[in-house]
Design an enzyme around this catalytic site. Structure first.
Site, PDB file in Angstrom:
ATOM      1  N   CYS A  91       0.830  -1.212   0.000  1.00 42.20           N
ATOM      2  CA  CYS A  91       0.000   0.000   0.000  1.00 42.20           C
ATOM      3  C   CYS A  91       0.867   1.266   0.000  1.00 42.20           C
ATOM      4  O   CYS A  91       1.511   1.557  -0.994  1.00 42.20           O
ATOM      5  CB  CYS A  91      -0.980  -0.035   1.166  1.00 42.20           C
ATOM      6  SG  CYS A  91      -2.384   1.086   0.950  1.00 42.20           S
ATOM      7  N   LEU A  92       0.897   2.041   1.088  1.00 43.86           N
ATOM      8  CA  LEU A  92       1.760   3.217   1.120  1.00 43.86           C
ATOM      9  C   LEU A  92       3.206   2.805   0.898  1.00 43.86           C
ATOM     10  O   LEU A  92       3.986   3.538   0.273  1.00 43.86           O
ATOM     11  CB  LEU A  92       1.616   3.952   2.454  1.00 43.86           C
ATOM     12  CG  LEU A  92       2.443   5.230   2.610  1.00 43.86           C
ATOM     13  CD1 LEU A  92       2.050   6.275   1.586  1.00 43.86           C
ATOM     14  CD2 LEU A  92       2.314   5.790   4.019  1.00 43.86           C
ATOM     15  N   PHE A 132      -4.074   7.211  -3.335  1.00 38.26           N
ATOM     16  CA  PHE A 132      -2.969   7.674  -4.170  1.00 38.26           C
ATOM     17  C   PHE A 132      -2.416   6.478  -4.933  1.00 38.26           C
ATOM     18  O   PHE A 132      -2.602   5.334  -4.537  1.00 38.26           O
ATOM     19  CB  PHE A 132      -1.870   8.310  -3.318  1.00 38.26           C
ATOM     20  CG  PHE A 132      -2.282   9.608  -2.682  1.00 38.26           C
ATOM     21  CD1 PHE A 132      -1.922  10.821  -3.239  1.00 38.26           C
ATOM     22  CD2 PHE A 132      -3.044   9.614  -1.521  1.00 38.26           C
ATOM     23  CE1 PHE A 132      -2.305  12.013  -2.653  1.00 38.26           C
ATOM     24  CE2 PHE A 132      -3.436  10.797  -0.928  1.00 38.26           C
ATOM     25  CZ  PHE A 132      -3.066  12.007  -1.500  1.00 38.26           C
ATOM     26  N   HIS A 178      -3.852  -5.125  -0.415  1.00 35.52           N
ATOM     27  CA  HIS A 178      -3.535  -5.712   0.893  1.00 35.52           C
ATOM     28  C   HIS A 178      -3.612  -7.235   0.841  1.00 35.52           C
ATOM     29  O   HIS A 178      -4.689  -7.822   1.004  1.00 35.52           O
ATOM     30  CB  HIS A 178      -4.502  -5.184   1.959  1.00 35.52           C
ATOM     31  CG  HIS A 178      -4.225  -3.777   2.367  1.00 35.52           C
ATOM     32  ND1 HIS A 178      -3.446  -3.460   3.460  1.00 35.52           N
ATOM     33  CD2 HIS A 178      -4.596  -2.600   1.821  1.00 35.52           C
ATOM     34  CE1 HIS A 178      -3.359  -2.148   3.583  1.00 35.52           C
ATOM     35  NE2 HIS A 178      -4.050  -1.603   2.590  1.00 35.52           N
ATOM     36  N   GLU A 209      -2.695  -9.232   3.040  1.00 37.86           N
ATOM     37  CA  GLU A 209      -3.087  -9.759   4.356  1.00 37.86           C
ATOM     38  C   GLU A 209      -4.600  -9.705   4.542  1.00 37.86           C
ATOM     39  O   GLU A 209      -5.128 -10.260   5.516  1.00 37.86           O
ATOM     40  CB  GLU A 209      -2.391  -8.975   5.465  1.00 37.86           C
ATOM     41  CG  GLU A 209      -3.072  -7.702   5.901  1.00 37.86           C
ATOM     42  CD  GLU A 209      -2.968  -6.549   4.901  1.00 37.86           C
ATOM     43  OE1 GLU A 209      -3.650  -5.530   5.105  1.00 37.86           O
ATOM     44  OE2 GLU A 209      -2.208  -6.678   3.918  1.00 37.86           O
TER      45      GLU A 209
END
Length: 376
Positions: free
Chosen positions: A269-270, A314, A354, A356
């Site tokens: 992600c980020l 983003f 994600h 997870e």
């Protein structure tokens, strides 16, 4: 209790608070999951945002102590079509309203969340205010326009850990000052792979997945330097998820760059966006982002399709990645945005979604196994 939601463009929605009097502000976004509201509430990637659930009935299975992704509620407010006040689940310990009230988070319902979602899809995610005290549309909309934009704001400093910690047996274990200064004291207990995880707003289930595959996980603040990481001599480095715009996180990019090629590196992600910046790419704010547990992603090397859990506003700019150095490995089938990147020669890769899950499908859990495999 009567409440009013006002967007920065002047659109307003009359609603009702089910958590009592209060006000809240933030960027309004929507999540398309039918379940998992407790994980949504505690996901640090939602810091600074007011989340609208598109599934109409929320609260029906209550709240327990296990299904959390951090140590607190992270959303600025919770927006629902219809709150269910009487939970029915054997794991439930309290109602959703009690949980929100215990941490001073405003919850509202009894309005057209479908209309709000359609408006955001058309106009884009935007700043908003909710209030039970100020019910004047013009006044509340003006307050919404005065809220700082998420673009350009560093939200990671508000969610990262203040001190390093271990993740042991599914729980946070404090690290003493002596251990922090002398990494050899704590690392490599047994034959486990040692992973240093940067906490940009890390979800607990990421740590559960790494520990479940035999890793010894040490979580460090977002500002930890590359030299401090190298002093720990880990087997791998992990870049976590987190909230907001990656562009202002110059310190994070500066610390990641010397670690590219040092040891196997995996980002989510980020972490994917920060890796893209560290490789020389660029990022941009999406119109309304991806948030839900039903996002289709294509793995380009094989053509396999994964259904994924996502939460981001983003994205990495496809054309900005350095040619010959990095490649795009995954794309979103709804809008063709970048969902994964990999270095062409080094053991460095990341994904925007994600793997997870929590909640969500387990299609992409193989990525954790791939990371562990690179450390062997």
């Amino acid at each position: 209790m009567k409440a009013l939601l006002a967007l920065e463009d002047g659109r307003t929605f009359k609603c009702r608070s089910f958590t009592g009097s209060g006000e809240a502000q933030g960027e309004v976004v929507f999540n398309t999951g039918m379940s998992g509201y407790q994980e949504v509430l505690t996901d640090p990637s939602y810091r600074g945002q007011m989340v609208t659930m598109t599934y109409p009935l929320i609260g029906n299975y209550g709240i327990n102590d296990e299904d959390v992704e951090s140590n607190r509620i992270q959303v600025a407010a919770f927006l629902l079509r219809q709150y269910q006040p009487y939970p029915s689940n054997f794991t439930s310990l309290r109602s959703l309203a009690d949980y929100l009230q215990s941490q001073g988070v405003l919850g509202v319902h009894d309005f057209d969340t479908r209309a709000l979602t359609r408006h955001i899809r058309s106009k884009g995610a935007m700043r908003a205010m909710i209030s039970t005290r100020d019910l004047d549309p013009e006044s509340l909309a003006a307050k919404a326009r005065a809220i700082p934009s998420m673009a350009g704001s560093d939200l990671v400093t508000g969610v990262t850990t203040d001190r390093p910690y271990r993740w042991v047996d599914g729980k946070v274990e404090a690290v003493t000052e002596n251990e922090w200064q002398q990494p050899k004291i704590w690392r490599h207990r047994g034959d486990k792979h040692c992973v240093v995880a940067f906490d940009y707003g890390i979800k607990y289930n990421i740590l559960r997945c790494l520990e479940g595959l035999g890793c010894e996980v040490f979580v460090v603040p977002a500002s930890t330097t590359a030299d401090e990481v190298k002093a720990m001599n880990p087997d791998g480095v992990f870049l976590s998820n987190g909230p907001g715009d990656p562009e202002p996180l110059k310190y994070a990019v500066k610390n990641i760059q010397p670690l590219i090629g040092y040891k196997p590196l995996f980002g989510i992600c980020l972490g994917n966006q920060l890796l893209g910046l560290a490789l020389g790419g660029k990022t941009y704010k999406m119109k309304f982002g991806h948030r839900g547990i039903n996002q289709p992603v294509k793995y380009l090397p094989t053509g396999a399709i994964e259904i994924t859990s996502q939460n981001h506003g983003f994205s990495v700019d496809f054309d900005s990645l350095p040619k010959g150095e990095a490649m795009v490995t995954h794309i979103n089938l709804n809008d063709n945005t970048v969902e994964g990147i990999r270095h062409n020669k080094l053991p460095v890769f990341s994904v925007q979604y994600h793997p997870e899950a929590s909640p969500g499908p387990h299609d992409a859990h193989y990525l954790f196994k791939e990371f562990v495999g690179l450390m062997k």
